[in-house]
Scaffold this motif. Structure first.
Motif, PDB file in Angstrom:
ATOM      1  N   ARG A 266      52.411  58.696  58.255  1.00  0.00           N
ATOM      2  CA  ARG A 266      53.638  59.452  58.483  1.00  0.00           C
ATOM      3  C   ARG A 266      54.445  59.676  57.215  1.00  0.00           C
ATOM      4  O   ARG A 266      55.544  60.211  57.281  1.00  0.00           O
ATOM      5  CB  ARG A 266      54.476  58.751  59.541  1.00  0.00           C
ATOM      6  N   MET A 267      53.904  59.280  56.078  1.00  0.00           N
ATOM      7  CA  MET A 267      54.567  59.502  54.795  1.00  0.00           C
ATOM      8  C   MET A 267      53.493  59.696  53.733  1.00  0.00           C
ATOM      9  O   MET A 267      52.313  59.437  53.995  1.00  0.00           O
ATOM     10  CB  MET A 267      55.490  58.333  54.446  1.00  0.00           C
ATOM     11  N   PRO A 268      53.859  60.151  52.545  1.00  0.00           N
ATOM     12  CA  PRO A 268      52.852  60.326  51.486  1.00  0.00           C
ATOM     13  C   PRO A 268      52.094  59.034  51.202  1.00  0.00           C
ATOM     14  O   PRO A 268      52.641  57.940  51.333  1.00  0.00           O
ATOM     15  CB  PRO A 268      53.697  60.745  50.275  1.00  0.00           C
ATOM     16  N   ARG A 269      50.842  59.188  50.840  1.00  0.00           N
ATOM     17  CA  ARG A 269      50.007  58.028  50.515  1.00  0.00           C
ATOM     18  C   ARG A 269      50.541  57.282  49.305  1.00  0.00           C
ATOM     19  O   ARG A 269      51.065  57.872  48.378  1.00  0.00           O
ATOM     20  CB  ARG A 269      48.591  58.478  50.153  1.00  0.00           C
ATOM     21  N   SER A 270      50.353  55.995  49.362  1.00  0.00           N
ATOM     22  CA  SER A 270      50.712  55.185  48.203  1.00  0.00           C
ATOM     23  C   SER A 270      49.532  55.118  47.250  1.00  0.00           C
ATOM     24  O   SER A 270      48.395  55.371  47.630  1.00  0.00           O
ATOM     25  CB  SER A 270      51.100  53.772  48.649  1.00  0.00           C
ATOM     26  N   LEU A 271      49.835  54.790  46.019  1.00  0.00           N
ATOM     27  CA  LEU A 271      48.800  54.506  45.036  1.00  0.00           C
ATOM     28  C   LEU A 271      48.583  53.008  45.050  1.00  0.00           C
ATOM     29  O   LEU A 271      49.535  52.242  45.105  1.00  0.00           O
ATOM     30  CB  LEU A 271      49.255  54.922  43.637  1.00  0.00           C
ATOM     31  N   LYS A 272      47.351  52.578  45.018  1.00  0.00           N
ATOM     32  CA  LYS A 272      47.035  51.154  44.980  1.00  0.00           C
ATOM     33  C   LYS A 272      46.769  50.759  43.535  1.00  0.00           C
ATOM     34  O   LYS A 272      45.873  51.289  42.898  1.00  0.00           O
ATOM     35  CB  LYS A 272      45.805  50.843  45.832  1.00  0.00           C
ATOM     36  N   LEU A 273      47.572  49.853  43.041  1.00  0.00           N
ATOM     37  CA  LEU A 273      47.414  49.329  41.685  1.00  0.00           C
ATOM     38  C   LEU A 273      47.161  47.833  41.811  1.00  0.00           C
ATOM     39  O   LEU A 273      48.104  47.049  41.876  1.00  0.00           O
ATOM     40  CB  LEU A 273      48.666  49.595  40.849  1.00  0.00           C
ATOM     41  N   GLY A 274      45.903  47.479  41.882  1.00  0.00           N
ATOM     42  CA  GLY A 274      45.570  46.083  42.171  1.00  0.00           C
ATOM     43  C   GLY A 274      46.030  45.785  43.583  1.00  0.00           C
ATOM     44  O   GLY A 274      45.658  46.455  44.515  1.00  0.00           O
ATOM     45  N   GLY A 275      46.890  44.809  43.743  1.00  0.00           N
ATOM     46  CA  GLY A 275      47.433  44.481  45.053  1.00  0.00           C
ATOM     47  C   GLY A 275      48.773  45.149  45.333  1.00  0.00           C
ATOM     48  O   GLY A 275      49.400  44.880  46.353  1.00  0.00           O
ATOM     49  N   LEU A 276      49.215  46.032  44.441  1.00  0.00           N
ATOM     50  CA  LEU A 276      50.519  46.672  44.584  1.00  0.00           C
ATOM     51  C   LEU A 276      50.400  48.060  45.190  1.00  0.00           C
ATOM     52  O   LEU A 276      49.420  48.757  44.969  1.00  0.00           O
ATOM     53  CB  LEU A 276      51.196  46.797  43.218  1.00  0.00           C
ATOM     54  N   CYS A 277      51.412  48.467  45.925  1.00  0.00           N
ATOM     55  CA  CYS A 277      51.520  49.831  46.440  1.00  0.00           C
ATOM     56  C   CYS A 277      52.674  50.503  45.721  1.00  0.00           C
ATOM     57  O   CYS A 277      53.761  49.937  45.615  1.00  0.00           O
ATOM     58  CB  CYS A 277      51.806  49.835  47.937  1.00  0.00           C
ATOM     59  N   ARG A 278      52.435  51.699  45.228  1.00  0.00           N
ATOM     60  CA  ARG A 278      53.474  52.475  44.570  1.00  0.00           C
ATOM     61  C   ARG A 278      53.406  53.910  45.092  1.00  0.00           C
ATOM     62  O   ARG A 278      52.340  54.415  45.425  1.00  0.00           O
ATOM     63  CB  ARG A 278      53.292  52.494  43.047  1.00  0.00           C
ATOM     64  N   TRP A 279      54.567  54.556  45.161  1.00  0.00           N
ATOM     65  CA  TRP A 279      54.653  55.927  45.623  1.00  0.00           C
ATOM     66  C   TRP A 279      55.181  56.794  44.492  1.00  0.00           C
ATOM     67  O   TRP A 279      56.040  56.369  43.720  1.00  0.00           O
ATOM     68  CB  TRP A 279      55.589  56.027  46.831  1.00  0.00           C
ATOM     69  N   ARG A 280      54.691  58.038  44.425  1.00  0.00           N
ATOM     70  CA  ARG A 280      55.165  58.977  43.405  1.00  0.00           C
ATOM     71  C   ARG A 280      56.559  59.474  43.788  1.00  0.00           C
ATOM     72  O   ARG A 280      56.772  59.947  44.892  1.00  0.00           O
ATOM     73  CB  ARG A 280      54.217  60.158  43.294  1.00  0.00           C
ATOM     74  N   ARG A 281      57.486  59.379  42.855  1.00  0.00           N
ATOM     75  CA  ARG A 281      58.875  59.776  43.098  1.00  0.00           C
ATOM     76  C   ARG A 281      58.950  61.229  43.565  1.00  0.00           C
ATOM     77  O   ARG A 281      59.617  61.541  44.546  1.00  0.00           O
ATOM     78  CB  ARG A 281      59.724  59.592  41.850  1.00  0.00           C
ATOM     79  N   ALA A 282      58.286  62.144  42.864  1.00  0.00           N
ATOM     80  CA  ALA A 282      58.360  63.566  43.198  1.00  0.00           C
ATOM     81  C   ALA A 282      57.861  63.823  44.626  1.00  0.00           C
ATOM     82  O   ALA A 282      58.473  64.595  45.375  1.00  0.00           O
ATOM     83  CB  ALA A 282      57.563  64.392  42.200  1.00  0.00           C
ATOM     84  N   GLU A 283      56.764  63.179  45.014  1.00  0.00           N
ATOM     85  CA  GLU A 283      56.233  63.350  46.373  1.00  0.00           C
ATOM     86  C   GLU A 283      57.215  62.838  47.421  1.00  0.00           C
ATOM     87  O   GLU A 283      57.400  63.466  48.463  1.00  0.00           O
ATOM     88  CB  GLU A 283      54.897  62.615  46.536  1.00  0.00           C
TER      89      GLU A 283
END
Length: 84
Positions: free
Chosen positions: A48-65
C-alpha cells in the motif's frame, strides 16, 4: 603543510549529506504519515506504499517517491497476495 594532503570541499560534503537525506528510515516515514513504525511496515508489506530499499537488515524509502505518493493521496501501489 604537505601539498598532497586530502582536501574535502563544502560541495562534496553537501552532496554526501543530500544523498543521505534522500533515503528515509522508518521513523522518518512514520512521522511523515503520522503513524507508528509498525504501521509503516504493515503498509509496506501489504503493498500500500512505495517499496522500501533493503540495505542489509535495514529498510529505507526514497524521499522523492514518498513525497509523490503522499501528494497523490497515498494510493495502493501494488497488489500483494495470492489472488486467483
Amino acid at each position: 603543510m604537505n601539498s598532497t594532503s586530502t582536501h574535502v570541499t563544502g560541495a562534496q560534503i553537501g552532496r554526501t549529506e543530500r544523498a543521505t537525506a534522500e533515503l528515509l528510515d522508518v521513523g522518518t516515514v512514520a512521522a511523515m504519515l503520522g503513524c507508528s513504525n509498525r504501521h509503516v511496515y504493515r503498509l509496506s508489506d501489504a503493498g500500500r506504499m512505495p517499496r522500501s530499499l533493503k540495505l542489509g537488515g535495514l529498510c529505507r524509502w526514497r524521499r522523492a517517491e514518498m513525497l509523490e505518493w503522499i501528494s497523490d493521496g497515498c494510493p495502493a501501489v501494488r497488489s500483494v497476495g495470492g489472488g486467483r
